[in-house]
Design a protein around this motif. Structure first.
Motif, PDB file in Angstrom:
ATOM      1  N   PHE A  94      -0.731  -3.181  -7.326  1.00 39.05           N
ATOM      2  CA  PHE A  94       0.360  -3.230  -6.358  1.00 39.05           C
ATOM      3  C   PHE A  94      -0.149  -2.868  -4.960  1.00 39.05           C
ATOM      4  O   PHE A  94       0.136  -3.557  -3.987  1.00 39.05           O
ATOM      5  CB  PHE A  94       1.467  -2.255  -6.821  1.00 39.05           C
ATOM      6  CG  PHE A  94       2.575  -2.074  -5.844  1.00 39.05           C
ATOM      7  CD1 PHE A  94       3.569  -3.056  -5.700  1.00 39.05           C
ATOM      8  CD2 PHE A  94       2.659  -0.924  -5.053  1.00 39.05           C
ATOM      9  CE1 PHE A  94       4.601  -2.876  -4.801  1.00 39.05           C
ATOM     10  CE2 PHE A  94       3.686  -0.759  -4.142  1.00 39.05           C
ATOM     11  CZ  PHE A  94       4.668  -1.733  -4.012  1.00 39.05           C
ATOM     12  N   GLY A 215       2.393  -4.957 -11.669  1.00 42.86           N
ATOM     13  CA  GLY A 215       1.909  -4.482 -10.371  1.00 42.86           C
ATOM     14  C   GLY A 215       1.888  -5.626  -9.358  1.00 42.86           C
ATOM     15  O   GLY A 215       2.365  -5.482  -8.220  1.00 42.86           O
ATOM     16  N   TYR A 216       1.367  -6.767  -9.778  1.00 41.86           N
ATOM     17  CA  TYR A 216       1.302  -7.930  -8.895  1.00 41.86           C
ATOM     18  C   TYR A 216       2.707  -8.402  -8.543  1.00 41.86           C
ATOM     19  O   TYR A 216       3.018  -8.698  -7.391  1.00 41.86           O
ATOM     20  CB  TYR A 216       0.513  -9.042  -9.580  1.00 41.86           C
ATOM     21  CG  TYR A 216       0.394 -10.300  -8.740  1.00 41.86           C
ATOM     22  CD1 TYR A 216      -0.173 -10.228  -7.437  1.00 41.86           C
ATOM     23  CD2 TYR A 216       0.831 -11.516  -9.226  1.00 41.86           C
ATOM     24  CE1 TYR A 216      -0.271 -11.378  -6.672  1.00 41.86           C
ATOM     25  CE2 TYR A 216       0.730 -12.666  -8.450  1.00 41.86           C
ATOM     26  CZ  TYR A 216       0.172 -12.584  -7.165  1.00 41.86           C
ATOM     27  OH  TYR A 216       0.072 -13.701  -6.406  1.00 41.86           O
ATOM     28  N   GLY A 218       5.386  -6.650  -8.456  1.00 43.80           N
ATOM     29  CA  GLY A 218       5.947  -5.687  -7.513  1.00 43.80           C
ATOM     30  C   GLY A 218       5.494  -5.988  -6.091  1.00 43.80           C
ATOM     31  O   GLY A 218       6.298  -5.974  -5.154  1.00 43.80           O
ATOM     32  N   ALA A 219       4.195  -6.289  -5.946  1.00 43.58           N
ATOM     33  CA  ALA A 219       3.660  -6.590  -4.619  1.00 43.58           C
ATOM     34  C   ALA A 219       4.348  -7.825  -4.024  1.00 43.58           C
ATOM     35  O   ALA A 219       4.714  -7.850  -2.837  1.00 43.58           O
ATOM     36  CB  ALA A 219       2.155  -6.827  -4.726  1.00 43.58           C
ATOM     37  N   HIS A 222       7.884  -6.972  -3.011  1.00 43.67           N
ATOM     38  CA  HIS A 222       7.851  -6.147  -1.819  1.00 43.67           C
ATOM     39  C   HIS A 222       7.658  -7.006  -0.567  1.00 43.67           C
ATOM     40  O   HIS A 222       8.230  -6.754   0.490  1.00 43.67           O
ATOM     41  CB  HIS A 222       6.692  -5.142  -1.949  1.00 43.67           C
ATOM     42  CG  HIS A 222       6.638  -4.142  -0.841  1.00 43.67           C
ATOM     43  ND1 HIS A 222       7.707  -3.314  -0.528  1.00 43.67           N
ATOM     44  CD2 HIS A 222       5.662  -3.803   0.057  1.00 43.67           C
ATOM     45  CE1 HIS A 222       7.389  -2.539   0.485  1.00 43.67           C
ATOM     46  NE2 HIS A 222       6.134  -2.824   0.867  1.00 43.67           N
TER      47      HIS A 222
END
Ligand code: C2E
Ligand code: CA
Ligand code: CA
Length: 796
Positions: A94, A215-216, A218-219, A222
């Motif tokens: 992330f 995690g990816y 989420g990025a 975002h």
């Protein structure tokens, strides 16, 4: 993806290294290299990041998140080896996709340090884990930047970026996995492949893919959506964490079951309590993956878990620190510890049972003294030891004098009490290091090690003295004594030969008059052997009816007229006549006396018709019987047949005073039944046993025969004359016939007539015991004399 604790903190090889003073050098160097590279990467990242901006402070929110996720690792291990894989690498992905790489690595580094600080692991391990995680993050950052071709994350989501993220994540995972594998392998000195191809590796990979994807994801969210939308990710994240935790716990439970099972199997093979206790502690350490497992008297404190241990002797606790771990809960640890204790309790119980059984097999049930087997072992051992150390050892063979009648008279329960009492007295007479054993019946033995012969004499005297203070039995005070045989160990002795020598010496002590001790000398060997041969010969003689009877007349003192005869058994073995005192004792001891007694009764009955015919009228025929015969169930019937067969002769049974006193119900009933048949009893050897005459009142007895010893000195000693007089008076007062035995001299007969006034007498002076033929002649003579006297009187 990242790792929070690449190497297992608590178990397996790490534990071994904990307890060893020298860690293999290669592994130390390797670990140090990893730590150094982490430091280098961290420094580079900090320098590249430069002065932090306000956005960096927002990024610090990732630190607690890293620490939280790190507490939910997937643990990959079997049998205590292995590594644990954390999914906090999702946050690294992330950060790398949303921030400048150096800043991402710094933030990640802070999270990793925080995680390690609260992990409770060893300092070295914390450093190693930090080094590895930071190095991995640095490498992942470089790969990502190179792969996507841009230093700053792009604002658009592209397929190339996705490919770069996958590559970076794979590199991070591979590095983490490989480096921790190498470190463990180096430390354990085992092949690397073993650590890399553990069961569960595939599972770890398939878990890290969804985490890192998250995690990816989420990025990207975002980047495209408002910040609060990130909260939506909380749900899948939580689900994944719960799922990995349950996988970890399930695998931990299965490992624990394996440990428990192995412990249970092993417990069956352990043969002493110390081994069981050691195994328990070892297994508990393996079970809980803790090194700090202890056994102690104090129960667990609030910071510990514990289970009560009972090894049969003392109550103790096995305790371990209470710790929060990914794999398990306190409650599960507690249950596991209890299960482990249950396994060892079974082993302790089995050992106790075996102990009890071996004790029983080696000890006498009644007195709990060592038995013959154990004594012989100890003697064997002592003989070897004394040979080597050049010390003396002695074996005492102790046989109580006259114990048999105690059982016969007072019953076996009372006899048992006496034996227990004797055991205690014997034990008090010797040192703790000496062995007091019961060989059976009223026979005991004592092994005295490292003694001088004067000390042995002193011990024998102590024993004789200790026994002489009376024992209480059923309200009576009984005087005990013993005959002791002593054998000193010779170099060529075996335990058996030493015991046999002591036994022979004991027989010699009996033969010399009991209540004394005799030390074995080679020549004693004869007596015992002779005795054994005698028993065999007597058995044959009784079997083949080779015993004969002689008869000794009993006379009316006033007239000298024969009123009865006493049948006395005779036995000639190998042309040598054996004294009845000897063979009757042997018969009693060997149980032959019952058959012998039947033989005597039959013979006496066969002979009686000739006696009656010769006497010209009725005649008492007295037969001696032993106590054992009275307790024989068929005895009353034997007496009935004998009495019938005797016709006009009157059967009388003589039994010694020793044999009738007491409350042996069986004997008393038999006596009453026999009296009811019309066969009276005479008390033999009266006056030497129990000095009270009162018991005669409730005994079915018609006659008393005073013991030979009373008449011995009546012509020389006034007191003995007075004694015989009072016995006679008392007997007559009870309505009993009194027979004085042992009249050998005319002076004795004169005193009897003048001062004692007893009606009947028996002795060599009047008649010696004689054969039937001789008796018939004597009886016929008596008849003729009387007839002549009658004729003279008639004619005069
Ligand atoms: P006892 O019943 O007291 O028998 C009397 C013993 O005194 C006999 O010894 C007899 O020979 C001996 N005696 C008789 N008159 C005199 C005397 O004037 N002076 C001396 N010094 N002794 C005299 P014996 O025949 O040697 O028998 C010894 C014991 O053996 C008997 O003692 C009796 O207890 C036992 N016995 C003998 N025959 C039998 C038997 O058939 N069955 C049982 N159970 N015991 C027997
Ligand atoms: Ca007798
Ligand atoms: Ca007698």
């Amino acid at each position: 993806m990242a790792d929070t604790g690449c190497r297992m903190p608590e178990i397996g090889q790490t534990q071994v290294a904990d307890t060893q003073t020298t860690v293999p050098r290669a592994s130390e160097v390797f670990d140090l290299a990893v730590i150094a590279s982490g430091v280098v990467v961290a420094v580079i990242a900090i320098v590249r990041m430069g002065v932090p901006e306000t956005d960096f402070l927002v990024g610090l929110g990732a630190v607690p998140l890293i620490m939280l996720i790190a507490r939910f690792p997937l643990v990959l291990d079997q049998r205590g080896k292995g590594i644990e894989v954390g999914f906090d690498s999702a946050i690294l992905m992330f950060l790398l996709c949303g921030r400048q790489p150096a800043e991402a690595v710094v933030l990640w580094g802070l999270g990793v340090v925080g995680t390690q600080l609260i992990s409770g692991k060893r300092g070295w391990l914390q450093l190693f884990n930090c080094g590895l995680s930071i190095t991995g993050a640095g490498l992942a950052a470089v790969v990502l930047v190179r792969a996507r071709g841009e230093l700053i994350p792009p604002s658009d989501t592209t397929l190339r970026e996705l490919g770069a993220v996958v590559l970076a994540a794979a590199v991070y995972f591979a590095l983490d996995f490989l480096v921790s594998g190498i470190s463990v392998a180096l430390e354990a000195g085992s092949p690397l492949m073993e650590h890399l191809t553990q069961p569960g590796t595939v599972l770890a990979i398939s878990c890290f893919v969804p985490f890192d994807s998250l995690g990816y994801l989420g990025a990207m969210m975002h980047r495209e959506l408002p910040s609060w939308s990130l909260l939506l990710l909380a749900v899948p994240l939580l689900t994944l964490l719960v799922a990995t935790r349950s996988i970890t716990r399930a695998s931990e439970n299965s490992r624990r079951l394996t440990v428990l099972f192995e412990a249970a199997v092993r417990a069956q093979t352990l043969s002493d309590a110390r081994q069981v206790m050691d195994a328990l502690v070892d297994d508990a350490k393996r079970l809980l993956r803790l090194d700090k497992v202890k056994v102690r008297a104090a129960p667990p404190s609030a910071h510990e878990i514990g289970a009560r241990l009972s090894d049969g002797q003392q109550n103790r606790w096995i305790v371990a620190p209470r710790r929060h771990r990914a794999r398990s809960t306190d409650e599960a640890d507690q249950r596991a510890l209890e299960a482990m204790v249950a396994v060892s309790s079974d082993a302790f119980a089995r050992l106790r049972l075996t102990d009890d059984m071996t004790h029983l097999a080696r000890h006498d049930l009644l007195t709990d003294l060592p038995n013959r087997g154990l004594l012989l072992d100890r003697v064997e051992h002592a003989v070897h030891l004394s040979r080597r150390r050049n010390t003396e050892l002695a074996l005492l063979f102790i046989d109580l004098d006259g114990f048999k009648p105690v059982n016969d008279r007072f019953g076996h329960a009372a006899g048992d009490e006496v034996l227990i009492d004797v055991a205690a007295r014997l034990t008090d007479c010797v040192r703790d290091s000496d062995t007091v054993a019961r060989l059976g019946g009223d026979e005991f033995a004592i092994l005295l090690e490292d003694v001088r012969s004067t000390e042995v004499d002193a011990a024998c005297l102590r024993i004789l003295n200790a026994l002489s203070s009376g024992a209480q039995v059923a309200g009576h005070t009984l005087t005990l004594s013993a005959s002791i045989g002593v054998a000193f160990g010779e170099p060529e002795d075996t335990s058996e030969s030493l015991l046999r020598n002591a036994d022979l010496a004991m027989y010699e002590a009996k033969a010399r008059g009991k209540n004394q001790f005799v030390t074995y000398e080679g020549a004693l060997g004869q007596t015992r052997l002779e005795r054994l041969e005698l028993v065999e010969a007597l058995r044959n003689a009784v079997g083949e009816g080779q015993l004969s009877l002689v008869y000794q007349p009993i006379v009316r003192v006033s007239t000298g007229r024969i009123t009865g005869v006493e049948a006395l058994a005779r036995w000639t073995s190998n042309g040598q006549s054996i004294s009845p005192d000897v063979f009757i004792k042997i018969a009693e001891e060997s149980g032959l006396v019952v058959a012998l007694g039947e033989l005597v009764l039959r013979q006496a009955a066969d002979d009686s018709s000739r006696m009656v015919e010769a006497a010209g009228g009725t005649l008492n025929v007295s037969v001696n019987i032993s106590a054992q015969q009275l307790r024989e169930p068929s005895f009353v019937e034997t007496v009935r047949r004998t009495s019938e067969h005797m016709g006009d002769a009157q059967l009388v049974l003589e039994i010694t005073e020793r044999d009738v006193v007491g409350d042996d119900a069986v004997s008393k009933e038999a006596m009453n039944d026999i009296v009811a048949l019309g066969v009276p009893f005479a008390i033999d050897d009266f006056g030497v046993g129990f000095s009270s005459i009162g018991y005669l009142q409730d005994m079915p007895v018609k006659t008393i025969k005073t013991d030979l010893s009373f008449s011995e000195a009546i012509d020389r000693d006034e007191r003995s004359c007075a004694l015989l007089y009072s016995i006679t008076m008392m007997g007559q007062a009870l309505g009993l016939d009194v027979v004085i035995e042992g009249i050998e001299r005319t002076t004795q007969l004169d005193h009897l007539r003048e001062h004692v006034g007893a009606p009947f007498g028996q002795g060599y002076l009047m008649h010696r015991p004689m054969t039937l033929d001789a008796l018939v002649r004597v009886l016929l003579e008596g008849r003729t004399e009387r007839a002549t006297a009658h004729d003279v009187a008639a004619s005069g």
